[in-house]
Design a protein around this motif. Structure first.
Motif, short mmCIF file in Angstrom:
data_model
loop_
_atom_site.label_atom_id
_atom_site.label_comp_id
_atom_site.label_asym_id
_atom_site.label_seq_id
_atom_site.Cartn_x
_atom_site.Cartn_y
_atom_site.Cartn_z
N VAL A 164 1.49 5.36 -8.69
CA VAL A 164 0.48 5.72 -7.94
C VAL A 164 -0.98 4.62 -7.54
N TYR A 165 -1.36 4.62 -6.45
CA TYR A 165 -2.23 3.67 -6.28
C TYR A 165 -3.46 3.91 -7.30
N ASP A 166 -3.88 2.48 -8.04
CA ASP A 166 -5.01 2.64 -8.85
C ASP A 166 -5.75 1.37 -8.74
N GLY A 167 -5.68 0.56 -7.70
CA GLY A 167 -6.30 -0.59 -7.66
C GLY A 167 -5.98 -1.86 -8.31
N ALA A 168 -5.18 -1.79 -9.00
CA ALA A 168 -4.59 -2.73 -9.76
C ALA A 168 -3.58 -3.70 -9.16
N ALA A 169 -3.27 -4.71 -9.63
CA ALA A 169 -2.04 -5.46 -9.06
C ALA A 169 -0.67 -4.95 -9.97
N HIS A 170 0.28 -4.78 -9.11
CA HIS A 170 1.59 -4.31 -9.68
C HIS A 170 2.85 -5.27 -9.16
N GLY A 171 3.51 -5.47 -10.05
CA GLY A 171 4.69 -6.39 -9.43
C GLY A 171 5.86 -6.08 -10.54
N THR A 209 -1.48 -4.65 -4.66
CA THR A 209 -2.24 -3.65 -5.18
C THR A 209 -2.49 -2.68 -4.26
N ASP A 210 -2.07 -2.68 -2.75
CA ASP A 210 -2.17 -1.60 -1.74
C ASP A 210 -0.80 -0.84 -1.58
N VAL A 211 -0.87 0.33 -1.02
CA VAL A 211 0.35 1.12 -0.47
C VAL A 211 0.64 0.47 0.73
N PRO A 212 1.99 0.44 0.82
CA PRO A 212 3.04 0.91 0.27
C PRO A 212 3.81 0.04 -0.84
N GLY A 265 11.85 -3.70 -6.05
CA GLY A 265 10.80 -2.98 -5.20
C GLY A 265 9.46 -2.77 -6.06
N VAL A 266 8.82 -2.80 -5.15
CA VAL A 266 7.44 -2.40 -5.75
C VAL A 266 6.81 -1.46 -5.00
N VAL A 267 6.79 -0.33 -5.51
CA VAL A 267 6.38 0.98 -4.52
C VAL A 267 5.06 1.66 -5.15
N ILE A 268 3.92 1.68 -4.30
CA ILE A 268 2.65 1.89 -4.44
C ILE A 268 2.57 3.17 -3.70
N ARG A 269 2.43 4.49 -4.31
CA ARG A 269 2.11 5.76 -3.39
C ARG A 269 0.69 5.97 -3.45
N LYS A 270 0.23 6.70 -2.31
CA LYS A 270 -1.03 7.14 -2.12
C LYS A 270 -1.57 7.89 -3.27
#
Length: 174
Positions: free
Chosen positions: A104-111, A138-141, A163-168
């Motif tokens: 889930v989106y948390d403002g942090a960078a994910h990879g 860092t952002d959706v999606p 895949g790097v999936v960031i949900r709202k």
């Protein structure tokens, strides 16, 4: 009827030629030294392999080794000999484990995250420094992280994607 006579004659015994077989190697890198194998056989099947020096054919790292030298010391009864053999050690595939990210989106960078290890035994080399895990988001999606592995001398390079999936995130209630 005959006069006595005497003389000398030179007796020459030349050194025999041993039957020598040197077998090259064609293996995949495993972190261990490899040496060509060989045999030296004399008359009557006597084993003369102790006179065979194959140390010039020893290699550990991946590569093609053309003209590695071997020698044979025949001692008193056999002729010395030498020759060359071509050996090869192929690059190995590293053990690469890469995982994407889902959250889930948390403002942090994910990879992607991952490791790369070698095939050496009993202690595999840590090759993670050769692993580039690609971009972080860092952002959706999210997106796709394209990773690469720079194999260098003993390992094949490799690449892939995760895949790097960031949900709202849900709205916060006050």
């Amino acid at each position: 009827n005959y006069n006595a006579d005497s003389g000398s004659v030179e007796i020459v015994i030349t050194k025999a030629t041993a039957s020598i077989t040197v077998t090259p190697y064609n293996v995949t890198y495993d972190g261990n030294p490899h040496t060509a194998t060989g045999t030296a056989t004399g008359l009557g099947g006597v084993d003369l392999s102790a006179g065979l020096d194959l140390s010039g054919t020893t290699h550990t790292n991946a590569g093609t080794y053309i003209g590695d030298v071997w020698t044979f010391s025949g001692g008193t009864n056999y002729a010395d000999a030498n020759g060359t053999v071509d050996n090869a050690i192929a690059k190995a595939d590293a053990v690469i484990v890469v995982s994407g990210y889902t959250g889930v989106y948390d403002g942090a960078a994910h990879g992607a995250t991952g490791t790369a290890t070698g095939v050496e035994t009993p202690t595999p080399a840590d090759l993670s420094a050769l692993l580039d895990l690609g971009a972080s988001y860092t952002d959706v999606p999210g997106r796709t992280a394209h990773w690469t592995f720079a194999g260098k001398e003993n390992y094949n390079s490799d690449r892939g994607s995760e895949g790097v999936v960031i949900r709202k995130a849900g709205a916060r209630k006050k």
